[in-house]
Design a protein around this motif. Structure first.
Motif, short mmCIF file in Angstrom:
data_model
loop_
_atom_site.label_atom_id
_atom_site.label_comp_id
_atom_site.label_asym_id
_atom_site.label_seq_id
_atom_site.Cartn_x
_atom_site.Cartn_y
_atom_site.Cartn_z
N SER A 45 35.80 53.53 49.88
CA SER A 45 35.54 53.37 51.31
C SER A 45 36.53 52.39 51.93
N VAL A 46 36.77 51.29 51.25
CA VAL A 46 37.73 50.30 51.75
C VAL A 46 39.12 50.91 51.83
N VAL A 47 39.52 51.62 50.78
CA VAL A 47 40.83 52.28 50.77
C VAL A 47 40.92 53.27 51.95
N VAL A 92 42.97 59.31 43.59
CA VAL A 92 42.96 59.94 42.26
C VAL A 92 43.33 58.93 41.17
N PRO A 93 44.42 58.18 41.31
CA PRO A 93 44.70 57.19 40.26
C PRO A 93 43.62 56.11 40.14
N SER A 102 41.03 61.44 32.83
CA SER A 102 42.36 61.97 33.11
C SER A 102 42.58 62.11 34.61
N LEU A 103 43.84 62.21 34.99
CA LEU A 103 44.15 62.44 36.40
C LEU A 103 43.55 63.76 36.89
N LEU A 107 41.06 64.15 39.90
CA LEU A 107 41.36 65.04 41.01
C LEU A 107 40.17 65.94 41.32
N VAL A 108 39.53 66.47 40.29
CA VAL A 108 38.35 67.32 40.49
C VAL A 108 37.24 66.51 41.18
N MET A 109 37.02 65.28 40.73
CA MET A 109 36.00 64.44 41.38
C MET A 109 36.37 64.16 42.82
N ASP A 110 37.65 63.88 43.06
CA ASP A 110 38.08 63.59 44.43
C ASP A 110 37.96 64.81 45.32
N MET A 111 38.26 65.99 44.80
CA MET A 111 38.11 67.21 45.60
C MET A 111 36.63 67.43 45.97
#
Length: 147
Positions: A45-47, A92-93, A102-103, A107-111
């Motif tokens: 959230s901060v990011v 993602v990182p 893993s990245l 990425l899947v979590m971020d999507m």
């Protein structure tokens, strides 16, 4: 409620509910503790808030130098896509490092978060307007520049 107070209440409620829901979602997706997932939700959230401020500052500077004024659909799509690409590149990182995955997994979590926030933002805005009413610009058809 209008003006700055409307924005302060909006941001506060939006982020508080988002952190709670995203923390729960991250916990479910990762199998990590509520503390780990909640802390990551706060960090993301901060990011996102800082990226929003930085990105919009530079986007509006770029926009001011363009030959055409206004915000066409094409310009709005460009804005949204570039914002999300930048946010994904930062998150993602962070997710991979925080959860030790893993990245690709990050990425899947971020999507999943991107899809969640698309729906969440729509529903939250609808509910917020239902509870607090429309802003003057939307309720009276007053032309207003975006901040």
């Amino acid at each position: 409620m209008q003006g700055i107070w409307r924005r302060v209440v909006y941001i506060g409620l939006y982020e508080a509910v988002a952190i709670a829901l995203a923390g729960w979602g991250l916990m479910v997706m990762s199998g990590k503790s509520p503390f780990d997932s909640g802390t990551l939700a706060i960090a993301t959230s901060v990011v996102a808030v800082v990226w929003n401020l930085v990105f919009n500052t530079y986007f509006e500077r770029w926009e001011a130098r363009q030959g055409t004024t206004g915000r066409s659909v094409k310009r709005r799509v460009l804005h949204a896509v570039c914002f999300e690409i930048g946010l994904v590149a930062m998150l993602v990182p962070l997710i991979a490092w925080w959860f030790g995955v893993s990245l690709w997994q990050a990425l899947v979590m971020d999507m999943a978060l991107v899809i969640f926030f698309l729906v969440y933002t729509f529903v939250f805005n609808w509910a917020f307007d239902a509870v607090f009413g429309l802003p003057v610009a939307a309720s009276q058809g007053v032309a207003m520049r975006a901040p």
